[in-house]
Design a protein around this motif. Structure first.
Motif, PDB file in Angstrom:
ATOM      1  N   PHE A   1     -11.646 -13.798  -1.089  1.00  0.00           N
ATOM      2  CA  PHE A   1     -10.627 -12.786  -1.394  1.00  0.00           C
ATOM      3  C   PHE A   1     -10.752 -11.733  -0.292  1.00  0.00           C
ATOM      4  O   PHE A   1     -11.842 -11.223  -0.042  1.00  0.00           O
ATOM      5  N   LEU A   2      -9.624 -11.429   0.359  1.00  0.00           N
ATOM      6  CA  LEU A   2      -9.616 -10.375   1.372  1.00  0.00           C
ATOM      7  C   LEU A   2      -8.522  -9.390   1.002  1.00  0.00           C
ATOM      8  O   LEU A   2      -7.344  -9.741   0.991  1.00  0.00           O
ATOM      9  N   GLY A   3      -8.916  -8.164   0.699  1.00  0.00           N
ATOM     10  CA  GLY A   3      -7.937  -7.155   0.344  1.00  0.00           C
ATOM     11  C   GLY A   3      -7.854  -6.114   1.442  1.00  0.00           C
ATOM     12  O   GLY A   3      -8.887  -5.614   1.902  1.00  0.00           O
ATOM     13  N   VAL A   4      -6.635  -5.814   1.878  1.00  0.00           N
ATOM     14  CA  VAL A   4      -6.456  -4.840   2.952  1.00  0.00           C
ATOM     15  C   VAL A   4      -5.510  -3.744   2.512  1.00  0.00           C
ATOM     16  O   VAL A   4      -4.628  -3.949   1.683  1.00  0.00           O
ATOM     17  N   SER A   5      -5.716  -2.563   3.109  1.00  0.00           N
ATOM     18  CA  SER A   5      -4.876  -1.412   2.788  1.00  0.00           C
ATOM     19  C   SER A   5      -3.539  -1.532   3.520  1.00  0.00           C
ATOM     20  O   SER A   5      -3.412  -2.317   4.468  1.00  0.00           O
TER      21      SER A   5
END
Lengths: 160, 146, 119
Positions: A62-66
């Motif tokens: 899981f990669l969450g970016v702003s």
């Protein structure tokens, strides 16, 4: 097959984020936290890439970016001016693909019999998003960048 | 292959006493999310480059109806138990699907996402979907594979 | 030199095109899957093909096989997010000598194209 140490695999993924951000964005990232999540749910505001993988062991990244990071990502991939939602999702998709590809290449070179293959990346945006995976254990890392944080959550199937 | 996915889904739903009569199909250039709750499972080939995505996509009515039958929980998609049950359903459907296909493809662990105004690209490959009417709502099963 | 760009991601195709702009490499065509790649190769006869591995309808390695069957001298630059030895070995055995792991900067891509064009 030599026993895979998941803690080593996590560091490989962390290194992959640094490499990809440097190559794509000429941006340094700094790991600020690393912990073992005790919750099967992740709540996130922003854009997310999810990549499953399977082979000698299986799991998901899981990669969450702003939003500010996403804007930089989009430009670095040739986007300009207005950025339709679909193209932003494609940018997140590709980011996830690159990080997973880099990491799993190193894992497979380190553990040749593992032959772990990434599935196609999926990307998401929305409001009050909750992501869930059950029956898995792993790590949650937060990286600081000039344009907001990247959150990486990597889980492995517990029965392998 | 989408027919086999539809058959796998019907088989698993039948195990819960749910018979689905009518299936509508669609095709799209991108595998995109429909519904408020989506469970995504990756497919990879052990010794090859083939890969894909299987999705189960629920609107609120379909998810609530299914969870009412599976676990008798009216709080359904708001509870961890409900989300866990739907993940398990996805695992069963994918398992049945891959068994029917009898190909050297492996499934990755399923990941679910639920939220408001969920927008997503599950795969950049073209997708086929089957839509099932369920409890006054719709459950869509999608497949995109190289 | 004429380049055919093959990748199912429009963003990556755009990155390759932008990298080639103003250089000696002219992008003469694009393809978004393996079948289009083979068809476009036969129609356009490019000097170099940049080729993604994972694509719908026919993956990059299968497309490369058909392109090389059509022209054993075809110059193919494999572009992939995966760079493990297993994949590279498979590609080498097929006759694909050049590969680059994504992401790449424009100078790195151009250098790889130049090395491939020098033969």
């Amino acid at each position: 097959m030599e026993r895979v140490q998941f803690s080593e695999v996590v560091q490989t993924f962390a290194e992959a984020i640094r490499e990809v951000c440097m190559q794509l964005l000429n941006m340094d990232v700094r790991k600020v936290t690393e912990e073992k999540p005790d919750n099967a749910l992740i709540r996130f505001d922003g854009a997310v890439a999810i990549i499953g993988f399977s082979g000698g062991f299986s799991g998901r990244l899981f990669l969450g970016v702003s939003e500010p990071f996403l804007a930089e990502l989009y430009v670095s991939m040739g986007g300009d001016g207005s950025s339709p939602v679909e193209e932003q999702l494609l940018a997140v998709n590709e980011f996830g693909n690159l990080v997973a590809g880099h990491a799993l290449s190193r894992v497979n070179n380190r553990f040749p019999e593992a032959n772990v293959r990434p599935a196609p990346p999926s990307s998401f945006r929305g409001e009050q998003l909750v992501f869930f995976n059950f029956g898995m254990g792993g790590f949650h890392l937060i990286f600081e960048t000039l344009h907001g944080n990247i959150e990486m959550n990597i889980l492995f199937k517990e029965d392998q | 292959m989408i027919t086999e996915l539809g058959n796998a889904l019907r088989e698993i739903l039948a195990a819960f006493g749910i018979e689905v009569a009518h299936l509508k199909m669609s095709y799209s250039d991108l595998h995109q999310v429909e519904g408020i709750l989506c469970i995504v499972t990756g497919l990879v080939e052990n010794h090859g480059e083939r890969k894909g995505i299987v999705s189960l996509e629920f609107d609120e009515a379909a998810a609530s109806f299914l969870l009412g039958i599976m676990i008798g929980d009216p709080e359904g998609i708001s509870s961890e138990m409900g989300l866990s049950a739907l993940s398990e359903l996805s695992t069963m459907v994918c398992g049945s699907f891959l068994t029917r296909l009898n190909v050297a493809l492996m499934a990755t662990p399923p990941t679910g996402v639920v939220g408001k105004r969920v927008q997503g690209i599950l795969n950049t490959m073209p997708a086929q979907k089957i839509f099932l009417p369920l409890g006054g709502g719709t459950l869509a099963a999608g497949l995109s594979i190289s | 030199m004429k380049v055919l760009v093959v990748d199912d991601s429009p963003l990556v195709r755009n990155m390759v095109k932008k990298a080639c702009m103003g250089s000696e490499f002219e992008v003469v065509g694009e393809a978004k899957n393996g079948e289009e790649a083979v068809r476009s190769y036969r129609e356009l006869n490019p000097d170099i093909v940049t080729l993604d591995v994972t694509m719908p309808m026919k993956d990059g390695l299968k497309a490369a096989e058909e392109i090389l069957a059509c022209n054993p001298e075809a110059r193919i630059l494999l572009l992939s997010a995966m760079g493990d030895e297993g994949l590279l070995e498979k590609a080498r055995k097929m006759g694909i000598a050049s590969s680059l792991q994504k992401p790449f900067t424009a100078p790195v891509l151009l250098e790889a194209l130049r090395a491939l064009s020098r033969g």
